[in-house]
Enzyme design. Structure first.
Site, PDB file in Angstrom:
ATOM      1  N   ASP A 288      -5.246  -4.787   6.668  1.00 55.66           N
ATOM      2  CA  ASP A 288      -6.471  -4.254   6.076  1.00 55.66           C
ATOM      3  C   ASP A 288      -7.512  -5.368   5.951  1.00 55.66           C
ATOM      4  O   ASP A 288      -8.658  -5.235   6.358  1.00 55.66           O
ATOM      5  CB  ASP A 288      -6.131  -3.672   4.695  1.00 55.66           C
ATOM      6  CG  ASP A 288      -7.306  -2.944   4.079  1.00 55.66           C
ATOM      7  OD1 ASP A 288      -8.239  -2.589   4.826  1.00 55.66           O
ATOM      8  OD2 ASP A 288      -7.298  -2.733   2.854  1.00 55.66           O
TER       9      ASP A 288
ATOM     10  N   ASP B  84      -2.377 -17.168   5.994  1.00 54.60           N
ATOM     11  CA  ASP B  84      -3.442 -18.065   5.515  1.00 54.60           C
ATOM     12  C   ASP B  84      -3.954 -18.946   6.663  1.00 54.60           C
ATOM     13  O   ASP B  84      -5.168 -19.094   6.861  1.00 54.60           O
ATOM     14  CB  ASP B  84      -2.982 -18.901   4.314  1.00 54.60           C
ATOM     15  CG  ASP B  84      -1.554 -19.410   4.437  1.00 54.60           C
ATOM     16  OD1 ASP B  84      -0.884 -19.077   5.440  1.00 54.60           O
ATOM     17  OD2 ASP B  84      -1.097 -20.146   3.552  1.00 54.60           O
TER      18      ASP B  84
ATOM     19  N   LYS C 197       3.853 -13.921   5.902  1.00 55.86           N
ATOM     20  CA  LYS C 197       3.947 -15.020   4.940  1.00 55.86           C
ATOM     21  C   LYS C 197       5.443 -15.176   4.637  1.00 55.86           C
ATOM     22  O   LYS C 197       5.894 -15.078   3.476  1.00 55.86           O
ATOM     23  CB  LYS C 197       3.119 -14.669   3.690  1.00 55.86           C
ATOM     24  CG  LYS C 197       2.923 -15.808   2.736  1.00 55.86           C
ATOM     25  CD  LYS C 197       1.931 -16.850   3.191  1.00 55.86           C
ATOM     26  CE  LYS C 197       1.861 -17.973   2.178  1.00 55.86           C
ATOM     27  NZ  LYS C 197       1.146 -19.157   2.646  1.00 55.86           N
TER      28      LYS C 197
ATOM     29  N   TYR D 131       0.816  -1.214   0.000  1.00 55.83           N
ATOM     30  CA  TYR D 131       0.000   0.000   0.000  1.00 55.83           C
ATOM     31  C   TYR D 131       0.852   1.269   0.000  1.00 55.83           C
ATOM     32  O   TYR D 131       0.331   2.359   0.164  1.00 55.83           O
ATOM     33  CB  TYR D 131      -0.914   0.036   1.225  1.00 55.83           C
ATOM     34  CG  TYR D 131      -2.081  -0.917   1.184  1.00 55.83           C
ATOM     35  CD1 TYR D 131      -2.161  -1.945   0.255  1.00 55.83           C
ATOM     36  CD2 TYR D 131      -3.132  -0.780   2.082  1.00 55.83           C
ATOM     37  CE1 TYR D 131      -3.227  -2.813   0.229  1.00 55.83           C
ATOM     38  CE2 TYR D 131      -4.208  -1.650   2.068  1.00 55.83           C
ATOM     39  CZ  TYR D 131      -4.248  -2.663   1.139  1.00 55.83           C
ATOM     40  OH  TYR D 131      -5.313  -3.515   1.120  1.00 55.83           O
TER      41      TYR D 131
END
Ligand code: NAD
Length: 363
Positions: free
Chosen positions: A248, A224, A191, A124
């Protein structure tokens, strides 16, 4: 001594929900000197810009603000005031508590999660290159040369920067917040198995910072796996710290776990100030109808009182709001079993009911 607080009513439903929140905050008895400034539509009409410098100066001066939502005008060339505020004041931490309250319809009980989202970096950051531009034509061979990876020539490219500095300050913020609020655990979400140099850095720095806080438990989890755990056992989470993009997405997921937008408070915090505001937007079609739910803004006021170290007042106000929700009588349409329920009350009547509860607690 009175606290100086910048009050930004915003536009759309902002002025109504902010007025309701102001009344219940004042009813706690905490002395506050409100410094009211205009942003959004009223500021465009008066000053020709939705974010006059006076708003930024007022937030820097008072360090604390309560803000209503502000419409992002489409097709006028004005940037989002909300994004501009965060960037101009470097409000690097987005804090979203997600808590179940009796009376609020949700699939889960006993959820009490605080999401701490990094607000300035990651995908972002706004570093993007459009497909087919000369910049992309130069980038693709440069990346192939530097990293040996081929990118298709018809690609668009977004860059994901994650720094040690940005990570250290957000993870410290999460641990300091956990400590100040008497929480037990911080979970870093990432991740790192796939993105070793960005999420991997986030994880490594998180582990380092965690060692400075031996009184708070620390764990890390893949994003995940986190999504699955959140919808199976959300009660296992406490404070979560995340890079911008995952933050977000997971803050909306968690708001959904506990009953949605009408009751979701938030804050954007940095060294130069702290801006407390509901998660929802300005819902323009409900403007001026005394219809929408002010509870998300009131709960943002509870967070603000805690930030001002007015712990007892914050607890009283939260309990009064919780009692009104649990009773389910003086609540807006969105909290009734059916949205056309004729017993739903208006925005300002919710404030009246909360003030009654505050007075009951006091007497
Ligand atoms: P929104 O949150 O304003 O409204 C979506 C729907 O949610 C509404 O139509 C309404 O049904 C419901 N809703 C929202 N708040 C509610 C409340 N307090 N009580 C009951 N129901 C409520 O989202 P949107 O329509 O996507 O955005 C409208 C404008 O708000 C846009 O210009 C957007 O950019 C802006 N926005 C501002 C902020 C902010 O100021 N921080 C945040 C999000 C969106």
């Amino acid at each position: 001594m009175a606290h100086n607080v910048t009050l930004i009513p915003g536009d759309g439903i902002g002025p109504e929900v902010v007025a309701a929140a102001r009344r219940v905050i004042e009813a706690t008895g905490v002395p506050i000197r409100w410094d009211v400034v205009e942003a959004g539509q009223p500021a465009i009409e008066k000053y020709g810009t939705p974010l006059p410098d006076s708003v930024l100066e007022a937030i820097k001066r008072n360090k604390v603000a309560l803000k209503g939502p502000i419409t992002t005008p489409i097709g006028t060339g004005f940037r989002s005031v909300n994004v501009a505020l965060r960037q101009s004041l470097d409000l690097y931490a987005c804090v979203r508590p997600c808590k179940t309250y009796p009376g609020v319809r949700s699939r889960f009980q006993a959820v009490d999660i605080v999401i701490v989202r990094e607000n300035t970096e990651d995908l972002y950051a706004g570093i993007e290159f459009e497909r087919g531009t000369p910049q992309v034509e130069r980038l693709i061979p440069a990346i192939a040369e530097l990293g040996g990876k081929r990118i298709r020539p018809d690609s668009g490219i977004s860059i994901k920067p994650i720094s040690e500095t940005g990570t250290r300050r957000i993870v410290r913020f999460a641990f300091d917040y956990a400590r100040a609020q008497g929480r037990r655990k911080v979970t870093a979400i990432h991740k790192a198995n796939i993105m070793k140099f960005t999420d991997g850095l986030f994880l490594a720095v998180s582990r380092e910072v965690a060692k400075e806080y031996p009184d708070i438990a620390f764990e890390d989890m893949l994003v995940d796996a986190t999504c699955m755990q959140l919808v199976q056992r959300p009660e296992n989470f406490d404070v979560m710290v995340l890079p911008n993009l995952y933050g977000d997405i997971l803050s909306d997921l968690c708001a959904g776990l506990v009953g949605g937008l009408g009751v979701a408070p938030g804050a954007n915090i940095g060294e130069s100030g702290a801006v407390f505001e509901p998660v929802h937007g300005s819902a323009p079609r409900y403007t001026g109808q005394n219809k929408v739910n002010p509870i998300a803004t009131m709960l943002s006021g509870v967070l603000m009182l805690r930030h001002l170290k007015e712990m007892a007042a914050a607890d009283h106000l939260e309990n009064a709001i919780a009692a009104v929700m649990a009773e389910g009588k003086s609540v807006t349409y969105d909290m009734k079993p059916h949205r056309d329920d004729p017993t739903a009350v208006g925005t300002s009547q919710v404030a009246d009911a909360v003030i009654c509860k505050l007075e009951e607690v006091r007497s």
